[in-house]
Design a protein around this motif. Structure first.
Motif, mmCIF file in Angstrom:
data_model
loop_
_atom_site.group_PDB
_atom_site.id
_atom_site.type_symbol
_atom_site.label_atom_id
_atom_site.label_comp_id
_atom_site.label_asym_id
_atom_site.label_seq_id
_atom_site.Cartn_x
_atom_site.Cartn_y
_atom_site.Cartn_z
ATOM 1 N N LEU A 182 0.825 -1.045 0.100
ATOM 2 C CA LEU A 182 0.033 -0.020 -0.217
ATOM 3 C C LEU A 182 0.928 1.364 -0.050
ATOM 4 C CD1 LEU A 182 -2.654 1.310 0.077
ATOM 5 C CD2 LEU A 182 -2.676 1.071 2.552
ATOM 6 N N LEU A 183 1.920 1.241 0.708
ATOM 7 C CA LEU A 183 2.684 2.343 0.670
ATOM 8 C C LEU A 183 3.577 2.519 -0.563
ATOM 9 C CD1 LEU A 183 4.313 1.736 4.313
ATOM 10 C CD2 LEU A 183 3.342 3.922 3.517
ATOM 11 N N GLN A 184 4.044 1.529 -1.135
ATOM 12 C CA GLN A 184 4.533 1.593 -2.619
ATOM 13 C C GLN A 184 3.597 2.115 -3.568
ATOM 14 O OE1 GLN A 184 8.076 0.376 -3.392
ATOM 15 N NE2 GLN A 184 7.516 1.448 -5.266
ATOM 16 N N ALA A 185 2.298 1.757 -3.659
ATOM 17 C CA ALA A 185 1.229 2.123 -4.589
ATOM 18 C C ALA A 185 1.018 3.685 -4.125
ATOM 19 C CB ALA A 185 -0.023 1.352 -4.285
ATOM 20 N N LEU A 186 0.970 4.200 -2.869
ATOM 21 C CA LEU A 186 0.767 5.533 -2.660
ATOM 22 C C LEU A 186 1.797 6.493 -3.092
ATOM 23 C CD1 LEU A 186 -0.804 5.336 0.891
ATOM 24 C CD2 LEU A 186 -1.953 5.969 -1.095
ATOM 25 N N VAL A 187 3.062 5.814 -2.712
ATOM 26 C CA VAL A 187 4.269 6.755 -3.451
ATOM 27 C C VAL A 187 4.402 6.847 -4.966
ATOM 28 C CG1 VAL A 187 6.887 6.873 -3.516
ATOM 29 C CG2 VAL A 187 5.584 6.078 -1.199
ATOM 30 N N GLU A 188 4.129 5.754 -5.549
ATOM 31 C CA GLU A 188 3.879 5.642 -7.091
ATOM 32 C C GLU A 188 2.824 6.780 -7.597
ATOM 33 O OE1 GLU A 188 3.740 1.661 -8.272
ATOM 34 O OE2 GLU A 188 5.885 1.200 -7.728
#
Length: 202
Positions: A182-188
Motif C-alpha cells: 500500500l505504501l509503495q502504491a501511494l508513493v508511485e
C-alpha cells in the motif's frame, strides 16, 4: 556551508494519521513499526501529529531508527501536556488543530490512515473530502489491517447505495491490508520513487 552538512531531501513524504493509543493487541504496534521502518528504509519522510504516545510514537521512532526524517506538528496545548515527541527531525508547535492539519498536508506527497480513534478518522475524512473537492490531488490510503476498517467501508458503500455518495468518491481512496504494497502504491501514485533497499537494510 559545507555540502556534507546540507540536509538531504527525502525521496517522498507520507502524512500518517494514527492512534495516540497503542490499541489492545501487539499487532497494532507491529503494524505501526513496519510502516515507519519502510518509510525510513526507503529514504522517505514521515509527517504526523508530533506525539510520543501510542501508535504515533511508535511510527515516529521506527522511522527515525531506519534513517528517515520525521516532521511532527503539534498544537501548543498538547505540548503543555508533555505529549510532544522531542526527538523529531523537525517539531512544529502551532496554535490550533486547523493550523496543524494545514501544515501536515502541505508537507505531504501522500496520506495514509492507520487504525485510530475519532481524531484519526476526522483527519482521514477531511483530507479525503479535500481530494474530492479538488483542493489537492495527492493519493489517500487506508491501511485496513486485520479488517479494522471493514465496518467503516461497509457503511461508506451503503452511503453509495443510498445515493449520498458516488463510486468515484470511493475510488479516490486506496485500501489494503498489508503496509508495504500500500505504501509503495501511494508513493508511485504521487509520482515519487521509493529507492531500492541497500543490502545492509535487508
Amino acid at each position: 556551508m559545507n555540502i556534507e552538512t546540507i540536509p538531504r531531501k527525502p525521496a517522498f513524504s507520507v502524512c500518517v494519521y494514527c492512534g495516540s493509543r497503542p490499541g489492545n493487541t501487539p499487532e497494532f504496534a507491529a503494524m505501526a513499526r513496519q510502516v515507519g521502518t519502510w518509510i525510513g528504509q526507503h529514504d522517505g519522510q514521515l509527517v504526523y501529529g508530533g506525539g510520543h504516545n501510542g501508535l504515533m510514537g511508535i511510527i515516529a521512532d521506527a522511522t527515525l531508527a531506519a534513517g528517515g526524517r520525521v516532521i511532527g506538528v503539534i498544537p501548543k496545548a498538547l505540548v503543555e501536556k508533555e505529549w510532544a515527541h522531542t526527538g523529531c527531525t523537525e517539531l512544529h508547535i502551532v496554535e490550533n488543530m486547523h493550523e496543524r492539519k494545514r501544515i501536515m498536508a502541505e508537507h505531504a506527497d501522500a496520506f495514509l490512515a492507520l487504525p485510530g480513534g475519532i481524531g484519526t478518522l476526522e483527519e482521514f475524512f477531511e483530507v479525503w473530502t479535500w481530494r474530492q473537492l479538488g483542493y489537492h490531488d495527492k493519493p489517500v490510503g487506508l491501511l485496513n489491517m486485520n479488517g479494522f476498517f471493514d465496518s467503516l467501508l461497509v457503511f461508506l458503500n451503503s452511503a453509495v447505495q443510498a445515493g449520498f455518495m458516488n463510486d468515484w468518491q470511493m475510488e479516490l481512496i486506496r485500501t489494503g491490508a498489508d503496509a508495504e504494497p500500500l505504501l509503495q502504491a501511494l508513493v508511485e501514485a504521487a509520482g515519487m520513487t521509493a529507492p531500492t533497499l541497500r543490502l545492509d537494510q535487508i
